[in-house]
Design a protein around this motif. Structure first.
Motif, PDB file in Angstrom:
ATOM      1  N   THR A  35       0.846  -1.208   0.000  1.00 52.21           N
ATOM      2  CA  THR A  35       0.000   0.000   0.000  1.00 52.21           C
ATOM      3  C   THR A  35       0.875   1.249   0.000  1.00 52.21           C
ATOM      4  OG1 THR A  35      -1.706  -1.155   1.245  1.00 52.21           O
ATOM      5  CG2 THR A  35      -1.776   1.246   1.296  1.00 52.21           C
ATOM      6  N   SER A  36       1.886   1.194   0.839  1.00 51.76           N
ATOM      7  CA  SER A  36       2.775   2.327   0.981  1.00 51.76           C
ATOM      8  C   SER A  36       3.483   2.663  -0.337  1.00 51.76           C
ATOM      9  CB  SER A  36       3.783   1.961   2.066  1.00 51.76           C
ATOM     10  OG  SER A  36       4.450   3.058   2.512  1.00 51.76           O
ATOM     11  N   SER A  37       3.896   1.645  -1.078  1.00 53.96           N
ATOM     12  CA  SER A  37       4.584   1.966  -2.331  1.00 53.96           C
ATOM     13  C   SER A  37       3.597   2.412  -3.408  1.00 53.96           C
ATOM     14  CB  SER A  37       5.488   0.816  -2.792  1.00 53.96           C
ATOM     15  OG  SER A  37       4.797  -0.096  -3.584  1.00 53.96           O
ATOM     16  N   LYS A  38       2.348   1.927  -3.317  1.00 49.21           N
ATOM     17  CA  LYS A  38       1.336   2.422  -4.264  1.00 49.21           C
ATOM     18  C   LYS A  38       1.025   3.900  -4.005  1.00 49.21           C
ATOM     19  CE  LYS A  38      -0.807  -2.024  -5.153  1.00 49.21           C
ATOM     20  NZ  LYS A  38      -1.621  -2.985  -4.391  1.00 49.21           N
ATOM     21  N   ILE A  39       0.950   4.272  -2.731  1.00 48.05           N
ATOM     22  CA  ILE A  39       0.677   5.681  -2.406  1.00 48.05           C
ATOM     23  C   ILE A  39       1.759   6.579  -3.015  1.00 48.05           C
ATOM     24  CG2 ILE A  39       0.565   7.389  -0.531  1.00 48.05           C
ATOM     25  CD1 ILE A  39      -0.638   5.173   1.249  1.00 48.05           C
ATOM     26  N   ALA A  40       3.019   6.178  -2.820  1.00 52.39           N
ATOM     27  CA  ALA A  40       4.120   6.993  -3.354  1.00 52.39           C
ATOM     28  C   ALA A  40       4.013   7.118  -4.873  1.00 52.39           C
ATOM     29  CB  ALA A  40       5.462   6.403  -2.950  1.00 52.39           C
ATOM     30  N   GLN A  41       3.680   6.018  -5.544  1.00 59.75           N
ATOM     31  CA  GLN A  41       3.535   6.081  -6.999  1.00 59.75           C
ATOM     32  C   GLN A  41       2.369   6.975  -7.413  1.00 59.75           C
ATOM     33  OE1 GLN A  41       4.431   2.222  -9.243  1.00 59.75           O
ATOM     34  NE2 GLN A  41       4.117   1.472  -7.173  1.00 59.75           N
ATOM     35  N   GLN A  98      10.278  18.128  -5.086  1.00 57.12           N
ATOM     36  CA  GLN A  98       9.030  17.408  -4.840  1.00 57.12           C
ATOM     37  C   GLN A  98       9.117  15.952  -5.280  1.00 57.12           C
ATOM     38  OE1 GLN A  98       9.117  20.550  -6.068  1.00 57.12           O
ATOM     39  NE2 GLN A  98       7.121  21.567  -5.870  1.00 57.12           N
ATOM     40  N   SER A  99       9.528  15.742  -6.535  1.00 55.74           N
ATOM     41  CA  SER A  99       9.603  14.364  -7.031  1.00 55.74           C
ATOM     42  C   SER A  99      10.635  13.557  -6.246  1.00 55.74           C
ATOM     43  CB  SER A  99       9.983  14.321  -8.506  1.00 55.74           C
ATOM     44  OG  SER A  99       9.439  15.382  -9.208  1.00 55.74           O
ATOM     45  N   SER A 100      11.723  14.210  -5.846  1.00 49.44           N
ATOM     46  CA  SER A 100      12.760  13.471  -5.124  1.00 49.44           C
ATOM     47  C   SER A 100      12.269  12.984  -3.767  1.00 49.44           C
ATOM     48  CB  SER A 100      13.991  14.346  -4.916  1.00 49.44           C
ATOM     49  OG  SER A 100      14.575  14.618  -6.151  1.00 49.44           O
ATOM     50  N   VAL A 101      11.468  13.817  -3.090  1.00 44.22           N
ATOM     51  CA  VAL A 101      10.901  13.386  -1.810  1.00 44.22           C
ATOM     52  C   VAL A 101      10.061  12.130  -2.043  1.00 44.22           C
ATOM     53  CG1 VAL A 101       9.239  13.962   0.012  1.00 44.22           C
ATOM     54  CG2 VAL A 101      10.868  15.679  -0.755  1.00 44.22           C
ATOM     55  N   LEU A 102       9.220  12.176  -3.087  1.00 49.82           N
ATOM     56  CA  LEU A 102       8.306  11.058  -3.342  1.00 49.82           C
ATOM     57  C   LEU A 102       9.044   9.809  -3.811  1.00 49.82           C
ATOM     58  CD1 LEU A 102       5.402  13.032  -5.021  1.00 49.82           C
ATOM     59  CD2 LEU A 102       5.498  12.139  -2.686  1.00 49.82           C
ATOM     60  N   ILE A 103      10.075   9.980  -4.627  1.00 53.70           N
ATOM     61  CA  ILE A 103      10.819   8.819  -5.107  1.00 53.70           C
ATOM     62  C   ILE A 103      11.593   8.187  -3.945  1.00 53.70           C
ATOM     63  CG2 ILE A 103      12.711   8.067  -6.602  1.00 53.70           C
ATOM     64  CD1 ILE A 103      10.267   8.359  -8.167  1.00 53.70           C
ATOM     65  N   GLY A 104      12.068   9.002  -3.042  1.00 53.14           N
ATOM     66  CA  GLY A 104      12.702   8.465  -1.833  1.00 53.14           C
ATOM     67  C   GLY A 104      11.716   7.591  -1.062  1.00 53.14           C
ATOM     68  N   ASP A 105      10.486   8.087  -0.924  1.00 55.06           N
ATOM     69  CA  ASP A 105       9.436   7.306  -0.245  1.00 55.06           C
ATOM     70  C   ASP A 105       9.176   5.995  -0.986  1.00 55.06           C
ATOM     71  OD1 ASP A 105       9.216   9.450   1.419  1.00 55.06           O
ATOM     72  OD2 ASP A 105       7.269  10.136   0.693  1.00 55.06           O
ATOM     73  N   TYR A 106       9.170   6.106  -2.302  1.00 52.64           N
ATOM     74  CA  TYR A 106       8.914   4.929  -3.132  1.00 52.64           C
ATOM     75  C   TYR A 106      10.003   3.875  -2.920  1.00 52.64           C
ATOM     76  CZ  TYR A 106       8.448   2.098  -7.391  1.00 52.64           C
ATOM     77  OH  TYR A 106       8.324   1.061  -8.277  1.00 52.64           O
ATOM     78  N   LEU A 107      11.249   4.303  -2.939  1.00 51.68           N
ATOM     79  CA  LEU A 107      12.370   3.372  -2.735  1.00 51.68           C
ATOM     80  C   LEU A 107      12.243   2.668  -1.383  1.00 51.68           C
ATOM     81  CD1 LEU A 107      13.702   4.543  -5.252  1.00 51.68           C
ATOM     82  CD2 LEU A 107      15.826   4.721  -3.970  1.00 51.68           C
ATOM     83  N   LEU A 108      11.937   3.456  -0.351  1.00 45.77           N
ATOM     84  CA  LEU A 108      11.837   2.880   0.988  1.00 45.77           C
ATOM     85  C   LEU A 108      10.690   1.868   1.061  1.00 45.77           C
ATOM     86  CD1 LEU A 108      13.404   3.204   3.635  1.00 45.77           C
ATOM     87  CD2 LEU A 108      11.658   4.804   4.403  1.00 45.77           C
TER      88      LEU A 108
END
Lengths: 337, 337
Positions: free
Chosen positions: A151-157, B119-129
């Motif tokens: 869920t968490s990675s879907k939110i980020a996407q 902005q995108s970097s914050v979100l991509i960091g979240d995505y990676l995690l």
């Protein structure tokens, strides 16, 4: 549009019904969040305290608690721990959202990035998410872990997708649905499904509650996006136009754009391409929205998801909680506090 | 200070030895990272690709792979999956770091926040995690999950602590150690311990490798912070002074400040309180650092942690990998590529 006023009266009968039904558990969830966010790093502690103090209505936590109760969970505190996790995923997202949107006020309080700064807010968001993962791991159920991490990675996407289509007035409705599914509905679906998983519900019940949550989430987000252009709400003191001033494209704009003539299309495109939009610009949009009855169109779309949410509850046996969940679908259309 | 040149010659005999020893596995780790970051959101895919292309030396992944090999792990691909996780935690941290420090170049390439935006970097960091948590959950070992989720929250706290003490020239050495323990050494410790856990090593071996990793991490960070003020490195084409220009307080400044007279203290305080620092300011600091032999002091501190790292390996039985790990402690003092 008398419906907004009518539906507002139902708020107490749905959100507060749910809250009352699991009140003790909600208090314990708040305590759990507080103790889990404790840190000996002073700034972390201060920011966490501020975050907890300004915490919202905890709807996602309530969904997990309510769903667990609906499925007959009573002993133990796994519902509390996992409700706290679900809520923390939401909080971490909001913190990074505020950095991204350069938000300054949320729920009537200054946002963390304004009280401190963007840098600390990025890091505190990371902290919340990590603490939440720690809590999930403590719970130790791999099905829950799988669900919430995905869920968490879907939110980020979903958030990146939204950024990618920023200021795009001719956004496809399909793209909009993809964005709100990922950034909002996935967590609603996870919140209700987690309640079912921890109660050892059978697969059909799990699916029903997941489906309910997902469609409730879609309704919730469409309503939120629509309320932002609903000038009737001014009489309730609600601030409108926030998405507009941020240049965020949402359902009302997408549906409006489809109906406009070429001259109007040009105007609206120019408006969203500007660095800053004025109050005058907003009033123009509002009159176009009235002219083309866009609010009604949006509520019709929302109604579609309400029906899906409602119908997905049918396989569950009757209970007070099921009734509350049913009523909640109306709440999600009107909430404005 | 001929030691820098001497030690540089050992680089090939340590980092590259480790890399050679697990080369096939490292290639598979890179592939795993690539496939795990795949997304149908175009911007996510583009940013992930760029991130993988500009990926660093993958030291943390190598530590997990090396540690697993040292502990006799051979069948299966858990080492690859978990090496990918460890590396992704590091990558996510770097991305948010670059947003926070407003970094523009890393490893000779433009940072993500400069190619796209903060902005995108914050979100991509979240995505990676989040993707990394998904991968850990796929592995399914609760001991690993517990370790890596807690590591992740310690890193975030360390980063906030660093921000909290930014520009504080009279920072306590104790505070500095707390910061680098959390933001660097914890992940090194987790990287080596994970290798031991997945190999079903006994508790003593796990502790030994965790302790090795932690002290290697401390050495690594102290060396990194010291190299930034080591003017001898100019002859190798290394850019120095980055921390200084960012106003980041690190060990050389902390040790220098303790030795300065009152007039010099005043100067250095004013320098770090300025919005921007000039090249002239840097040259002044460099001459003070030479005057008080601060580089030597820093290397002595690093030597303390090198010894601890080295000694913690003694309980492990002799092997090629153990020898490489021993040599790595010298590498961590000199790496500058």
């Amino acid at each position: 549009m008398g419906t907004v006023v009518q539906l507002k009266n139902q708020i107490n009968d749905s959100y507060f019904q749910l809250k009352d039904s699991v009140e003790d558990k909600l208090i314990l969830t708040e305590e759990k969040i507080k103790s889990k966010l404790a840190s000996d790093v002073e700034l972390v502690q201060k920011m966490s305290d501020y975050h907890i103090k300004t915490g919202g209505k905890r709807l996602r936590a309530l969904l997990t608690l309510g769903s667990a109760k609906l499925c007959g969970y009573s002993k133990g505190s796994r519902d509390i721990n996992l409700a706290a996790c679900v809520e923390l995923i939401h909080s971490a997202t909001l913190m990074h959202d505020d950095v991204i949107d350069e938000g300054s006020v949320r729920r009537g309080k200054k946002t963390l990035n304004k009280v401190w700064n963007n840098q600390s807010s990025v890091l505190i968001g990371d902290y919340l998410l990590s603490r939440c993962f720690e809590m999930m791991v403590e719970d130790g159920n791999l099905e829950v872990l799988k669900l919430l991490s995905s869920t968490s990675s879907k939110i980020a996407q979903g958030e990146v997708l939204q950024l990618q289509h920023k200021n795009e007035v001719d956004m496809l409705e399909e793209t909009y649905l993809k964005i709100i599914s990922a950034k909002t509905a996935e967590l609603f679906a996870a919140a209700t499904k987690v309640g079912a998983i921890l109660s050892d519900a059978n697969n059909k019940e799990k699916d029903a509650l997941e489906f309910y949550g997902r469609n409730l989430g879609l309704t919730f987000q469409i309503a939120d996006d629509t309320l932002d252009y609903n000038s009737e709400l001014k009489m309730f003191g609600k601030k409108i136009g926030q998405d507009f001033f941020e240049g965020k494209i949402t359902l009302p704009i997408i549906l409006l754009f489809q109906k406009l003539n070429l001259v109007e299309k040009k105007i609206i495109k120019e408006t969203f391409n500007k660095e800053l939009r004025t109050k005058d610009d907003f009033n123009k949009i509002i009159s176009l929205i009235k002219k083309y009855k866009i609010i009604e169109d949006c509520y019709q779309k929302a109604q579609h998801y309400i029906n899906l949410a409602s119908n997905s509850l049918t396989i569950l046996k009757e209970s007070k909680e099921k009734e509350i969940f049913k009523n909640l679908t109306s709440f999600s259309l009107t909430r404005n506090f």
